[in-house]
Write an enzyme that holds these catalytic residues in place. Structure first.
Site, short mmCIF file in Angstrom:
data_model
loop_
_atom_site.label_atom_id
_atom_site.label_comp_id
_atom_site.label_asym_id
_atom_site.label_seq_id
_atom_site.Cartn_x
_atom_site.Cartn_y
_atom_site.Cartn_z
N GLY B 13 40.47 36.27 44.78
CA GLY B 13 40.98 36.16 46.15
C GLY B 13 40.80 37.48 46.89
CB THR B 142 45.32 41.76 42.51
OG1 THR B 142 46.19 40.63 42.56
CG2 THR B 142 46.00 42.85 41.72
CG ASP B 144 48.48 37.73 42.62
OD1 ASP B 144 49.01 37.26 43.64
OD2 ASP B 144 47.56 37.18 42.00
NE ARG B 192 50.13 28.59 42.88
CZ ARG B 192 50.48 27.30 42.95
NH1 ARG B 192 50.65 26.58 41.87
NH2 ARG B 192 50.68 26.72 44.11
CE1 TYR B 297 43.28 31.36 50.78
CE2 TYR B 297 41.51 30.70 52.25
CZ TYR B 297 42.04 30.78 50.98
OH TYR B 297 41.32 30.28 49.91
#
Lengths: 419, 419
Positions: B13, B142, B144, B192, B297
């Protein structure tokens, strides 16, 4: 001219720049203290007037009032409360006049959209009849951009900029991912009756840099086959595309496309948005991987990416409202009159409230391309100046410095009033 | 040192600042043309290397490369393509080496998260075995924020800033409307497995200006009763509240809360987000009016509100990767090492890829408040510097000027390769 106080209230859905109008209005009033005494704001809009819950804006410093210019939302609270017609509830209007009388209020500034323009007009009419004359001036505000006479509405330009920028950014994102992953990004935007906001998504594609964007307008009945064909065509040409969908898009059966009668596993009705519905149509019809987003409040609160045109105009509308009052006008609304497109020039005009109230300006038909999925050059010419310029708020530690006012209550003089 | 070309690829991503790393890397390499010949980029990530679809970045001007610093997404295309293990598909790794050999590539720069760190390590190991040594260097990226050793990951700070700013703005909006309309705003954010991004919503509330925010972390099993009690408490105190919910929130049954088995009126399965699910829980449990948004997004592409810390660090990681290569390092990753919080200082460090690959950094338990709905002071201290500073892209006619590179293909030298 006997010195009178002023009343100001914010109405309906708030915007990134409605406080800029409040700022223009209060700052201008403060320069004319010989004529306008204090500016009282309604706490939570017109409800504050009805319940005599007034805010003394003079208790806030010049610095705090100046910060309203860069603070989104409604600093005094807004409300969704439509005054009934004079016939249905004359008591409400009489109460307003009573409160204004009790607090020596001679100026009524109402900052909102179509409904509030109508209320403003009625207050002006009734006050005359009741022998307590009020100068009622409407300050335009609505992200829906649907007020007549004015070229555009403060609040719309900043939403348009947010949607144009976000559409551009999301399109860049999906372009990077399309080889092995997401090929279609669906963005849901506001606009129940008119596609002004959705149209702004079209600005992300320019002559210099074409972007594959499909717009779904509430003005165009959704046609699944044509829509899928258009997405398919763009994905084949570019490898990806972005769909900007207005929340108000309707199916041929006259229902909102968002209204799919969703039920959870237990059979309970679920309220979803239109973006996941469109995304599912793409998945089922073309088998393409998708992502979807719903901008919701983020779009109209996004002061961090406000349009400078919009901020300037919102401020100018508040300022003009006071100037009109000082000149003795009544039952009017300042307007934005476009003078030229290139360079973009505009000036402040004036509209009679009788011509504003209950008139909704729809998007012209020649703003939508023939296939129903894009904007025309005419639309682009209209929209482009409205998103022009940046007007960043000040930051501290990475966050915008939005102001919270003291909102000190004015002592009550009257008895209670049941809404 | 014999002159060798370099290969650079973007993985997974994309983010608002991965191109800033590309910019730092290419600009630094261009200063050392005596050692590093050309920088070839993989079109659509590692797939570009496997299919010998290389981009000659030297065909783009210094100005275009400089513009990468302020352009979101992956300029060369990214991909979701996990290289299998060496045992499972040795052919893929051998092909990589073959392509590198054919194009005289001696440096492998891989810009991504955990998976790409692992691939990078394997390429380095295999190249040695195959007698064609490659210096493999991983560039961290990332949203994340889950790479180990480095204090934080480029890409995360800008998402965090976007979520903090958006949460603040939406909270101001709902505060204005709560008297007669919306009382709860629900914002769905990415994450997630870890709640780093959701945690950033907590930054919107500060000691100086408390905001009623409830965070739902993937680390905390969703408890409907406790959640409703917390929302009820905040709405009673403030009149409104904002819920920031991570897409990965789980119910007690171990399923994603988003996975409600939604069916449309025809019984077709529908994929919804977690925001409408949480909104419905609020409506059913408390009867409060709500709005919800899904950032999707928009959050990771929002270069317009990128964090300056993040942009600087992303650039520094790309630059350091080349500097490490020039010093002869192999199988390493530049890291961000925090030196101090106030003032925020950081420096570039170095980690061995063997210690990075297959290690996921979770959010520390003491970053979440005891009730499970907020962030602790420790978390705030960690997050605050990462959203610091603004780094606006240049604008023209109201839109950010993001660059599209020419992406000229390098002539192929080898035969086809089936993925």
């Amino acid at each position: 001219m006997a010195k009178k106080n002023a009343f100001y209230a914010q109405s309906g859905g708030v915007t990134a720049v409605i406080n800029a109008s409040a700022c223009g209005l209060i700052e201008t009033a403060r320069k004319h203290k010989d004529i306008i005494g204090k500016v009282y704001a309604g706490r939570n809009g017109i409800i504050g007037a009805l319940t005599e819950d007034l805010i003394d804006t003079s208790k806030d410093t010049a610095k705090a009032i100046a910060a309203l210019r860069h603070t989104p939302s409604g600093a005094f609270g807004s409300c969704r409360f439509k005054m009934k017609s004079l016939e249905e509830n004359k008591l409400q209007y009489e109460r307003l006049i009573e409160v204004f009388k009790a607090h020596n209020i001679g100026y009524f500034f109402y900052n909102g959209g179509g409904d509030s323009a109508d209320t403003c007009l009625k207050v002006s009419q009734l006050s005359e009849k009741m022998g307590y004359p009020i100068q009622a001036i409407h300050v335009p505000k609505t992200v829906d951009n649907d007020l007549p006479i004015t070229d555009n509405c403060p609040g719309f330009g900043s939403v348009a900029k947010y949607i144009a920028v976000s559409t551009l950014e999301a399109t860049f994102d999906v372009a990077s991912m399309c080889k092995t992953s997401t090929k279609v990004f669906v963005l849901e935007v506001m606009g129940r009756h008119a596609g002004w906001i959705a149209a702004a998504g079209g600005l992300a594609s320019t002559k210099d840099a074409e972007q594959p964007i499909v717009i779904l307008f509430p003005e165009v009945t959704f046609n699944k086959e044509k829509f899928l064909a258009r997405v398919d065509e763009l994905v084949k040409k570019f490898g990806y595309c972005t769909v900007v969908v207005s929340e108000g898009v309707m199916s041929a059966d006259g229902k909102f496309l968002a209204d799919q009668g969703l039920k959870d596993a237990f059979g309970h009705a679920q309220l979803g948005g239109v973006a996941p519905v469109v995304a599912n149509i793409v998945r089922e019809g073309l088998g393409l991987k998708y992502h979807w987003g719903v901008a919701d409040y983020l779009q109209r609160a996004a002061r961090h990416i406000a349009s400078k045109s919009d901020v300037d105009q919102a401020y100018a509308m508040g300022k003009a409202a006071v100037e009109f009052a000082l000149k003795g006008h009544n039952s009017v609304m300042p307007t934005i009159d476009r003078v030229s497109n290139a360079p973009y020039k505009w000036k402040v005009g004036m509209a009679q409230l009788s011509k504003v109230a209950n008139v909704e300006k729809m998007m012209p038909k020649n703003f939508i391309t023939k296939d129903g999925f894009g904007i025309t050059e005419k639309c682009r010419e209209y929209l482009a100046p409205l998103i022009k310029g940046e007007d960043y708020p000040p930051y501290k530690d990475g966050l915008p410095q939005y102001v919270r006012l003291k909102n000190v209550a004015v002592p009550k003089k009257l008895g209670e009033f049941k809404l």
